[in-house]
Design an enzyme around this catalytic site. Structure first.
Site, short mmCIF file in Angstrom:
data_model
loop_
_atom_site.label_atom_id
_atom_site.label_comp_id
_atom_site.label_asym_id
_atom_site.label_seq_id
_atom_site.Cartn_x
_atom_site.Cartn_y
_atom_site.Cartn_z
N ILE A 107 -0.26 -19.55 -38.63
CA ILE A 107 0.80 -19.80 -39.32
C ILE A 107 1.33 -21.24 -39.76
CG2 ILE A 107 2.70 -18.99 -37.86
CD1 ILE A 107 3.83 -17.64 -39.97
N CYS A 108 1.59 -21.65 -40.87
CA CYS A 108 2.16 -22.93 -41.08
C CYS A 108 1.14 -24.08 -40.54
CB CYS A 108 3.60 -23.11 -40.44
SG CYS A 108 4.53 -24.52 -40.99
N GLY A 109 1.77 -25.02 -39.75
CA GLY A 109 0.93 -26.27 -39.56
C GLY A 109 -0.46 -25.72 -38.66
N THR A 111 -2.47 -23.63 -39.70
CA THR A 111 -3.43 -23.56 -40.52
C THR A 111 -4.27 -24.87 -40.90
OG1 THR A 111 -2.09 -23.87 -42.34
CG2 THR A 111 -2.46 -21.54 -41.68
N ALA A 160 -0.78 -17.84 -42.77
CA ALA A 160 0.47 -17.57 -43.58
C ALA A 160 1.10 -18.72 -43.56
CB ALA A 160 1.11 -16.55 -42.65
#
Length: 214
Positions: A107-109, A111, A160
């Site tokens: 999720i977030c960074g 990814t 995400a």
């Protein structure tokens, strides 16, 4: 037994893990025949880390202690430190998980870390909006597989945005099969809306499951 490994980078975004870890650890809404889960926190070493919210967390194990297999899952939260080369070992481990058919949630960074390793080049995925991965990862080549959505589930890969934590949690819970379908639907609807009818539906679904046990 199914093992959920939760990576703890410094400055991890506390809110992104809240829903999924609370439900998997508490088992409060699990169905009667849910598989047994063990949650283990992981660090690049065994030293304590500080979350974005200022909490101190002590990893249970280091990256080298992770057992890769189909009955394991790796969760990678966002953080401001994903560009630190010390996280290279966990990104490599994520690649091993995917190659072995094990599940990975990012999720977030996190990814961006997967994208930088080429792990999103040929898999449907999302991140913090169109253009984010291009800006964060100059060598990113997964544009045609990018989906502009809060969270995307593709086989064993769950990605995400920083605002997609609730949907991300729902998709992971569904993958693990630990909630009844009506419990999961009511749980998600309640936390999305706060509407009391969904809370009562959630409680009724759990009560019905408990009654079945008698």
């Amino acid at each position: 037994m199914f093992t959920i490994y939760i990576y703890l980078p410094d400055t991890l975004a506390d809110w992104e893990l809240g829903h999924i870890t609370a439900e998997l650890q508490s088992r409060r809404f699990f169905k009667k025949d849910a598989p047994h889960l063990e949650l283990k926190t992981v660090g690049y070493c065994r030293e304590p880390v500080r979350t974005m919210g200022g909490l101190t967390a002590l990893p249970d194990c280091a990256v080298g202690d992770i057992a890769t297999g189909e009955k394991s899952m790796l969760l990678l939260p966002g953080a401001n430190t994903w560009s630190d080369p010390r996280h290279g070992a966990i990104v490599e481990k994520a690649g091993e998980f995917l190659a072995a058919g094990a599940a990975v949630g990012a999720i977030c960074g996190a990814t961006a870390a997967l994208a930088g390793a080429g792990l999103l080049d040929d898999r449907p995925h999302t991140s913090n909006g169109p253009g984010f991965l291009e800006a964060a990862v100059p060598g990113y080549r997964g544009q045609r597989f990018y989906v502009d959505a809060p969270s995307v589930a593709n086989g064993g890969l769950f990605t995400a945005s920083c605002t997609g934590a609730l949907l991300w949690a729902r998709q992971i819970i569904a993958h693990l099969g630990v909630f009844e379908a009506d419990t999961l639907a009511a749980w998600y609807a309640y936390f999305c809306t706060g509407a009391p009818e969904h809370f009562f539906a959630l409680m009724q679904s759990v009560a019905a499951a408990q009654t079945t046990l008698l």
